[in-house]
Design a protein around this motif. Structure first.
Motif, PDB file in Angstrom:
ATOM      1  N   ARG B  85       0.886  -1.362   0.024  1.00  0.00           N
ATOM      2  CA  ARG B  85      -0.068  -0.210  -0.020  1.00  0.00           C
ATOM      3  C   ARG B  85       0.651   1.495   0.026  1.00  0.00           C
ATOM      4  O   ARG B  85       0.576   2.443  -0.109  1.00  0.00           O
ATOM      5  N   ALA B 109      -8.814   1.104  -6.209  1.00  0.00           N
ATOM      6  CA  ALA B 109      -8.233   0.720  -4.227  1.00  0.00           C
ATOM      7  C   ALA B 109      -7.984   1.867  -3.977  1.00  0.00           C
ATOM      8  O   ALA B 109      -8.614   1.668  -2.663  1.00  0.00           O
ATOM      9  N   VAL B 113      -8.965  -0.655  -0.719  1.00  0.00           N
ATOM     10  CA  VAL B 113      -7.845   0.171  -0.506  1.00  0.00           C
ATOM     11  C   VAL B 113      -8.324   0.456   0.757  1.00  0.00           C
ATOM     12  O   VAL B 113      -8.624   0.464   1.951  1.00  0.00           O
ATOM     13  N   ARG B 157      -2.274   5.900 -11.654  1.00  0.00           N
ATOM     14  CA  ARG B 157      -3.647   5.265 -11.249  1.00  0.00           C
ATOM     15  C   ARG B 157      -2.765   4.135  -9.868  1.00  0.00           C
ATOM     16  O   ARG B 157      -3.046   4.302  -8.923  1.00  0.00           O
ATOM     17  N   ALA B 158      -1.531   4.842  -9.905  1.00  0.00           N
ATOM     18  CA  ALA B 158      -0.416   4.205  -8.650  1.00  0.00           C
ATOM     19  C   ALA B 158      -0.603   5.153  -8.518  1.00  0.00           C
ATOM     20  O   ALA B 158       0.292   5.022  -6.531  1.00  0.00           O
ATOM     21  N   LEU B 161      -2.798   6.032  -4.365  1.00  0.00           N
ATOM     22  CA  LEU B 161      -2.354   5.672  -3.150  1.00  0.00           C
ATOM     23  C   LEU B 161      -1.355   6.617  -2.452  1.00  0.00           C
ATOM     24  O   LEU B 161      -1.173   5.944  -1.158  1.00  0.00           O
TER      25      LEU B 161
END
Lengths: 219, 249
Positions: B85, B109, B113, B157-158, B161
Motif C-alpha cells: 500500500r 483501490a 483499499v 492509478r499508482a 494511493l
C-alpha cells in the motif's frame, strides 16, 4: 385433431418446462459460480474434493440420475417431489458445465490483471470480485447462453419422472390421436420458440455487458 | 542501526532467489535512500525484473531480507499488504483493467483499499490524471487510448494511493518510439517532485538525466553500481562496457 388443438395441447406443458428451467437455473448458477471459482482458487486436497463434486454432476448421465433420485431414493426413505429432482439434477449437471466455463474464463485472464490488483494492495477477494470475475464472466457469456438453451432442451427428460411438461403433453396427445408427424413437428417448434428468444436476449446481453469492447468497435 | 534503516526507502540484504535449480538472484544487496532515483539495467535474463518484483511481493524469495520503509516483506501476508500500500508499480504491459473506465481504474483501490467515498476518490483521481495530462480521457476505456496514454493512466492509478515509492518495470518497452517521450516526461516530473523511484529501463537518456545511481545487473548479480556520470563514462565491468556499446551504437 387440428394443428391448433395440438399446439394448444402441447403449450399446456409450457409452464412446467419453464418452471423446471427456472428452478434448474437456481441450482446451476450458484453451483457453476462457486465451484468454478473454488476450482480456480484451491489447491491440494480441497481441489480434489471440488473436482470430484463437479465431475460427479458433469459426467453422470442425466436420465439415470433422474431415475436414481426419483425412483431409487424413496427405497432408502428419501422422497423428493419430481419438480425438485428435475430442477436439481438438470441444474447441477448444467452447473457442472458452467463451472468449467467460469474456471476457463478466470484462467484465461492475463496474469498481469491479478498482479496489478495485488500491487494496488487489493485483497484477494476484491481482486476476484472486482477484477477477475467481471472480465471472466463477460468473456464466457456466449457459453452461458449456450448452457441455458441446453437446459431448456434437457428439461424434456422430466417427462420420464411424471412431470407434465411439453414433451409429456405431446406423448399424451399422441396416445389419443395417432398423428405423429404434426404432433412431433409441433413439439419441435415449441422448443425452438422457447429457445430462440434466449439466444436473442443473450446476444443483446453480450453487447450490454461489454461496454469496453463496444467502445473499441466505435473507434 | 534502527535509525539508519528508518531513512531507507528500500533495504535489500543478501537476497537469493531460485526458480527450481536456476539461481535468478544471487547475493543482492541494495539500499535506497528516501527520494533517491535508481535505474536498474542489464541484459535480458539478468534478473532485473525479478528483483523489482521482489520489492512488492509479486515474487517470493528464498534467502535474505527485503525491507520497505522498515517493513519486512516475506512470509507475513499482512506485512506484505502493508508494504504494497506504500508502493506504486507500473508494468511493461500497463495492466490496466479493460472492463473499467480510466476513472474507475484509478478509483478502484481508493474505494476498496482506502475506503474513500466515491466523489472524494474521483476528485483525487482527477488530480492525478491532470498531473499525467489526460484528465479529458477519464470516461474512456483503456482500449480507446494509445499505448502512451494507457501507461500514463497506469502511473496515475499508482499515484492515487499516495505511495512512498514508485517501481517501474520497463515502463516504455512496449511503446512506440513517439510515445516513449510522453511517458518519460511524466516520470521525470515525478522525480522532480521528489518521489523515490526504482526503474528497470533501457532508456539510457533517462538514466543519465534523472538517476542518482545506475545499477547494472548480469546473470542474477549486481556487477556495477555507480552514479550515471561514472557509469556511462567509465564503466568498470567488462559486461557493462559491452552492454553500453550495444545499446549506444
Amino acid at each position: 385433431m387440428s394443428m391448433l388443438d395440438i399446439w394448444l395441447g402441447i403449450l399446456q406443458g409450457f409452464r412446467v418446462t419453464a418452471s423446471v428451467t427456472l428452478y434448474g437455473l437456481v441450482f446451476a448458477i450458484p453451483f457453476g459460480l462457486v465451484f468454478g471459482v473454488a476450482q480456480y482458487l484451491t489447491t491440494g486436497l480441497a481441489r480434489v474434493i471440488v473436482t470430484a463434486v463437479i465431475e460427479f454432476w458433469r459426467s453422470s448421465a442425466v436420465i439415470i440420475l433422474l431415475f436414481v433420485f426419483y425412483y431409487a431414493m424413496p427405497v432408502i426413505g428419501v422422497t423428493l417431489p419430481a419438480m425438485a429432482v428435475g430442477a436439481m439434477v438438470l441444474g447441477l449437471n448444467v452447473g457442472g458445465y458452467a463451472s468449467q466455463a467460469v474456471r476457463a474464463g478466470l484462467q484465461a485472464l492475463d496474469r498481469g490483471q491479478k498482479e496489478a490488483g495485488q500491487a494496488l494492495g487489493l485483497s484477494r477477494q476484491a481482486i476476484l470480485l472486482r477484477i477477475e470475475l467481471p472480465q471472466a464472466l463477460v468473456a464466457m457469456s456466449p457459453t452461458f447462453i449456450n448452457l441455458v438453451i441446453q437446459l431448456v432442451k434437457a428439461t424434456s427428460l422430466v417427462s420420464l419422472i411424471t412431470l407434465t411438461d411439453m414433451t409429456f403433453r405431446a406423448k399424451e396427445i399422441a396416445q389419443i390421436a395417432y398423428e405423429p408427424v404434426p404432433i412431433y413437428l409441433s413439439l419441435l417448434l415449441a422448443y425452438f420458440v422457447a429457445c430462440y428468444p434466449i439466444a436473442l436476449v443473450g446476444r443483446w446481453l453480450e453487447r450490454r455487458v461489454n461496454p469496453a469492447r463496444e467502445a473499441r468497435h466505435g473507434l | 542501526m534502527q535509525d539508519t534503516s528508518q531513512d531507507l526507502a528500500v533495504e535489500i540484504t543478501a537476497l537469493h532467489k531460485w526458480y527450481g535449480a536456476f539461481h535468478v538472484l544471487q547475493e543482492i544487496s541494495l539500499s535506497v535512500q528516501r527520494g533517491a532515483r535508481i535505474v536498474i539495467c542489464g541484459p535480458s535474463g539478468s534478473g532485473k525484473s525479478t528483483l523489482i518484483r521482489c520489492l512488492n511481493g509479486l515474487e517470493t524469495y528464498q534467502r535474505g531480507t527485503v525491507r520497505l520503509d522498515g517493513i519486512r516483506l516475506g512470509d507475513d501476508a499482512r506485512q506484505t499488504t502493508l508494504a504494497r500500500r506504500r508502493t506504486g508499480m507500473v508494468f511493461q504491459s500497463f495492466n490496466l483493467f479493460p472492463h473499467l473506465t480510466v476513472l474507475a481504474n484509478c478509483t478502484l483501490a481508493l474505494r476498496r483499499v482506502a475506503g474513500m467515498a466515491r466523489h472524494e476518490a474521483e476528485s483525487l483521481a482527477y488530480h492525478h490524471l491532470d498531473k499525467v495530462r489526460i484528465p479529458d480521457q477519464a470516461r474512456k476505456y483503456p482500449a480507446q487510448l494509445s499505448g502512451g496514454q494507457q501507461q500514463r493512466v497506469a502511473i496515475a492509478r499508482a499515484l492515487c494511493l499516495n505511495p512512498h515509492l514508485m517501481l517501474f518495470d520497463e515502463p516504455t518497452s512496449a511503446l512506440d518510439p513517439e510515445m516513449i517521450k510522453e511517458v518519460l516526461e511524466v516520470m521525470t516530473g515525478l522525480a522532480q517532485d521528489g518521489m523515490t523511484m526504482i526503474c528497470v529501463t533501457h532508456e539510457m537518456g533517462f538514466a543519465r538525466e534523472v538517476a542518482d545511481e545506475v545499477v547494472f545487473m548480469d546473470q542474477g548479480r549486481i556487477v556495477e553500481q555507480a552514479a550515471p556520470s561514472t557509469f556511462f563514462a567509465t564503466p568498470s565491468h567488462p559486461r557493462a562496457r559491452t552492454f553500453l556499446n550495444t545499446l549506444l551504437h
